[in-house]
Design a protein around this motif. Structure first.
Motif, PDB file in Angstrom:
ATOM      1  N   PHE A  85      46.877  17.447  25.510  1.00 43.33           N
ATOM      2  CA  PHE A  85      47.977  18.064  24.762  1.00 43.33           C
ATOM      3  C   PHE A  85      47.523  19.356  24.096  1.00 43.33           C
ATOM      4  CE2 PHE A  85      49.977  18.292  20.481  1.00 43.33           C
ATOM      5  CZ  PHE A  85      51.255  18.656  20.869  1.00 43.33           C
ATOM      6  N   ILE A  86      46.399  19.313  23.407  1.00 42.29           N
ATOM      7  CA  ILE A  86      45.904  20.510  22.725  1.00 42.29           C
ATOM      8  C   ILE A  86      45.506  21.582  23.738  1.00 42.29           C
ATOM      9  CG2 ILE A  86      44.035  21.385  21.270  1.00 42.29           C
ATOM     10  CD1 ILE A  86      44.067  18.676  19.829  1.00 42.29           C
ATOM     11  N   LEU A  87      44.801  21.182  24.812  1.00 39.83           N
ATOM     12  CA  LEU A  87      44.339  22.143  25.802  1.00 39.83           C
ATOM     13  C   LEU A  87      45.501  22.882  26.456  1.00 39.83           C
ATOM     14  CD1 LEU A  87      42.128  23.387  27.580  1.00 39.83           C
ATOM     15  CD2 LEU A  87      42.362  21.404  29.092  1.00 39.83           C
ATOM     16  N   PHE A  88      46.493  22.133  26.940  1.00 41.43           N
ATOM     17  CA  PHE A  88      47.594  22.778  27.659  1.00 41.43           C
ATOM     18  C   PHE A  88      48.526  23.534  26.720  1.00 41.43           C
ATOM     19  CE2 PHE A  88      46.343  19.803  31.027  1.00 41.43           C
ATOM     20  CZ  PHE A  88      46.351  20.673  32.112  1.00 41.43           C
ATOM     21  N   ILE A 136      40.804  44.387  27.613  1.00 41.87           N
ATOM     22  CA  ILE A 136      41.175  44.540  26.202  1.00 41.87           C
ATOM     23  C   ILE A 136      41.552  43.193  25.603  1.00 41.87           C
ATOM     24  CG2 ILE A 136      42.899  45.534  24.649  1.00 41.87           C
ATOM     25  CD1 ILE A 136      42.956  47.996  26.450  1.00 41.87           C
ATOM     26  N   TYR A 137      42.321  42.426  26.362  1.00 37.50           N
ATOM     27  CA  TYR A 137      42.711  41.107  25.859  1.00 37.50           C
ATOM     28  C   TYR A 137      41.511  40.168  25.793  1.00 37.50           C
ATOM     29  CZ  TYR A 137      47.757  41.761  25.621  1.00 37.50           C
ATOM     30  OH  TYR A 137      49.019  42.162  25.245  1.00 37.50           O
ATOM     31  N   ARG A 138      40.665  40.197  26.810  1.00 37.58           N
ATOM     32  CA  ARG A 138      39.547  39.261  26.875  1.00 37.58           C
ATOM     33  C   ARG A 138      38.462  39.588  25.858  1.00 37.58           C
ATOM     34  NH1 ARG A 138      38.296  40.230  31.595  1.00 37.58           N
ATOM     35  NH2 ARG A 138      36.275  41.256  31.388  1.00 37.58           N
ATOM     36  N   ARG A 139      38.182  40.869  25.660  1.00 39.07           N
ATOM     37  CA  ARG A 139      37.060  41.270  24.812  1.00 39.07           C
ATOM     38  C   ARG A 139      37.458  41.613  23.373  1.00 39.07           C
ATOM     39  NH1 ARG A 139      32.612  43.095  27.768  1.00 39.07           N
ATOM     40  NH2 ARG A 139      32.390  41.792  29.642  1.00 39.07           N
ATOM     41  N   ILE A 140      38.723  41.991  23.151  1.00 42.39           N
ATOM     42  CA  ILE A 140      39.113  42.488  21.830  1.00 42.39           C
ATOM     43  C   ILE A 140      40.203  41.641  21.182  1.00 42.39           C
ATOM     44  CG2 ILE A 140      40.036  44.462  20.555  1.00 42.39           C
ATOM     45  CD1 ILE A 140      38.867  46.290  22.711  1.00 42.39           C
ATOM     46  N   LEU A 141      41.338  41.527  21.855  1.00 45.03           N
ATOM     47  CA  LEU A 141      42.504  40.931  21.214  1.00 45.03           C
ATOM     48  C   LEU A 141      42.361  39.411  21.012  1.00 45.03           C
ATOM     49  CD1 LEU A 141      45.420  42.909  22.920  1.00 45.03           C
ATOM     50  CD2 LEU A 141      44.217  43.379  20.788  1.00 45.03           C
ATOM     51  N   ILE A 142      42.017  38.690  22.078  1.00 45.66           N
ATOM     52  CA  ILE A 142      41.924  37.231  21.957  1.00 45.66           C
ATOM     53  C   ILE A 142      40.825  36.810  20.988  1.00 45.66           C
ATOM     54  CG2 ILE A 142      41.419  35.113  23.226  1.00 45.66           C
ATOM     55  CD1 ILE A 142      42.951  36.250  25.581  1.00 45.66           C
ATOM     56  N   PRO A 143      39.619  37.435  21.007  1.00 47.05           N
ATOM     57  CA  PRO A 143      38.631  37.081  19.976  1.00 47.05           C
ATOM     58  C   PRO A 143      39.103  37.369  18.554  1.00 47.05           C
ATOM     59  CG  PRO A 143      37.557  38.183  21.808  1.00 47.05           C
ATOM     60  CD  PRO A 143      39.019  38.303  22.046  1.00 47.05           C
ATOM     61  N   SER A 144      40.027  38.338  18.405  1.00 42.02           N
ATOM     62  CA  SER A 144      40.548  38.647  17.071  1.00 42.02           C
ATOM     63  C   SER A 144      41.508  37.588  16.554  1.00 42.02           C
ATOM     64  CB  SER A 144      41.263  40.006  17.085  1.00 42.02           C
ATOM     65  OG  SER A 144      40.379  41.042  17.473  1.00 42.02           O
ATOM     66  N   LEU A 145      41.916  36.669  17.424  1.00 38.39           N
ATOM     67  CA  LEU A 145      42.867  35.629  17.043  1.00 38.39           C
ATOM     68  C   LEU A 145      42.178  34.364  16.533  1.00 38.39           C
ATOM     69  CD1 LEU A 145      45.408  35.895  20.004  1.00 38.39           C
ATOM     70  CD2 LEU A 145      45.645  36.842  17.698  1.00 38.39           C
ATOM     71  N   ARG A 146      40.932  34.461  16.142  1.00 39.39           N
ATOM     72  CA  ARG A 146      40.189  33.276  15.699  1.00 39.39           C
ATOM     73  C   ARG A 146      40.902  32.515  14.582  1.00 39.39           C
ATOM     74  NH1 ARG A 146      34.589  31.755  15.805  1.00 39.39           N
ATOM     75  NH2 ARG A 146      34.099  30.301  14.118  1.00 39.39           N
ATOM     76  N   PRO A 147      41.410  33.192  13.529  1.00 36.40           N
ATOM     77  CA  PRO A 147      42.139  32.428  12.490  1.00 36.40           C
ATOM     78  C   PRO A 147      43.375  31.724  13.038  1.00 36.40           C
ATOM     79  CG  PRO A 147      41.561  34.621  11.688  1.00 36.40           C
ATOM     80  CD  PRO A 147      41.290  34.616  13.158  1.00 36.40           C
ATOM     81  N   VAL A 174      46.225  26.742  14.864  1.00 40.03           N
ATOM     82  CA  VAL A 174      46.851  26.034  15.978  1.00 40.03           C
ATOM     83  C   VAL A 174      46.129  24.711  16.250  1.00 40.03           C
ATOM     84  CG1 VAL A 174      47.254  26.120  18.467  1.00 40.03           C
ATOM     85  CG2 VAL A 174      47.823  28.088  17.042  1.00 40.03           C
ATOM     86  N   LEU A 175      44.804  24.739  16.279  1.00 33.60           N
ATOM     87  CA  LEU A 175      44.038  23.512  16.508  1.00 33.60           C
ATOM     88  C   LEU A 175      44.326  22.471  15.426  1.00 33.60           C
ATOM     89  CD1 LEU A 175      40.567  24.901  17.654  1.00 33.60           C
ATOM     90  CD2 LEU A 175      42.130  23.510  19.008  1.00 33.60           C
ATOM     91  N   LEU A 176      44.423  22.927  14.195  1.00 35.03           N
ATOM     92  CA  LEU A 176      44.683  22.009  13.089  1.00 35.03           C
ATOM     93  C   LEU A 176      46.065  21.376  13.220  1.00 35.03           C
ATOM     94  CD1 LEU A 176      43.434  20.944  10.473  1.00 35.03           C
ATOM     95  CD2 LEU A 176      44.528  22.842   9.276  1.00 35.03           C
ATOM     96  N   ILE A 177      47.073  22.192  13.507  1.00 34.65           N
ATOM     97  CA  ILE A 177      48.442  21.683  13.611  1.00 34.65           C
ATOM     98  C   ILE A 177      48.583  20.750  14.811  1.00 34.65           C
ATOM     99  CG2 ILE A 177      50.834  22.366  14.046  1.00 34.65           C
ATOM    100  CD1 ILE A 177      50.211  24.955  12.487  1.00 34.65           C
TER     101      ILE A 177
END
Length: 300
Positions: free
Chosen positions: A86-89, A208-219, A224-227
């Motif tokens: 569930f979390i993965l997908f 850009i998404y792989r190296r910059i944007l997605i890593p910036s979404l850590r918070p 999301v993982l918590l919810i």
């Protein structure tokens, strides 16, 4: 002068105490109806309570009975399987939809509404709808067979080895739109100058998404993982509406185990012990996530 000074003192006193007075009913309600009942459930798990609560200390006999119950381990295994998938997908589908909508495509508002609509439904409605669609006698299998594909079978709902996966399908369908909204908000909050600088350096959009944007979404990943972990661990209404924990106990989860043992089988102590194990599971997920997030924030 004395009148103005007294008004000033009253104003300062109000500024100091009014927020506390406003918040105190909510705080008192939380202490009683959340933490108070958690403590009460914890105490019952150490008693020999059955149909009615008993308060004499009995040690860990209820936990021993819980761990010796094969159905509990079936429910725990199902929770691990359901929760992991569930979390993965939800993460994969939600992130993919967020990246697609971040391209500012045509009819973005309409698509965002469509993706978010399932989250407006209750899990009971979702479970009932997917139960109809996956029912071999009236759902997807019947439609495909009526079209002439007589060898087609899709009986996961009544197959003990596959029933838990139908819960995964329904859960991902309902929650992935919410995950998409969180990721999209995170992507839209990133400074455009960073993206433009990367484009000037010749970076492609996937890079850009792989190296910059997605890593910036850590918070956002942390939230999301918590919810999603919380939703998975306390899953009850979706499973009850879709499979009822069956066939047999093949799609049983700890929340259903706790409800049935505490309120329908007259084993309140075992139900309380299972509820505390669910609480410990949530804490076991929450504490490492908070520790990692706090540690990364200090590094920044």
């Amino acid at each position: 002068m004395s009148g103005s000074s007294s008004r000033g003192r009253l104003s300062a006193l109000a500024d100091r105490w009014l927020p506390k007075l406003v918040l105190s009913p909510t705080l008192a309600a939380s202490l009683i109806f959340v933490y108070g009942f958690i403590a009460w459930t914890g105490w019952l798990s150490f008693t020999e309570s059955r149909l009615m609560p008993r308060y004499e200390w009995a040690g860990v006999v209820q936990y021993q009975a819980l761990f010796e119950n094969e159905r509990w381990w079936t429910a725990a295994a199902n929770l691990g399987l359901f929760g992991g998938l569930f979390i993965l997908f939800c993460l994969l589908v939600g992130l993919l939809m967020a990246v697609l909508l971040d391209q500012k495509i045509r009819a973005e508002g309409a698509l965002r509404t469509v993706y978010l609509y399932p989250m407006a439904l209750s899990f009971v409605v979702t479970g009932t709808a997917w139960k109809w669609m996956l029912n071999p006698d009236m759902g997807l299998q019947k439609v495909v067979v009526d079209l002439g594909f007589t060898d087609f079978t899709f009986d996961w709902l009544v197959n003990p080895d596959m029933s838990i996966y139908t819960v995964v399908i329904a859960g991902v369908w309902q929650s992935s739109g919410f995950v998409m909204a969180l990721f999209l908000a995170g992507l839209r909050g990133i400074d455009d100058s960073i993206i433009k600088a990367a484009q000037v350096d010749g970076a492609s959009l996937p890079t850009i998404y792989r190296r910059i944007l997605i890593p910036s979404l850590r918070p956002v990943f942390f939230s999301v993982l918590l919810i999603l972990s919380h939703i998975a661990i306390k899953s009850f209404d979706l499973v009850m509406a879709l499979t009822g924990g069956g066939p047999g106990n093949s799609s049983d989860v700890p929340a259903i185990f706790m409800y049935q043992f505490a309120f329908t089988r007259g084993q309140l102590g075992v139900g309380a012990a299972s509820a505390m194990m669910m609480l410990f599971t949530i804490v076991a997920v929450l504490v490492p996530l908070m520790y990692m997030e706090t540690r990364s924030a200090k590094r920044v």
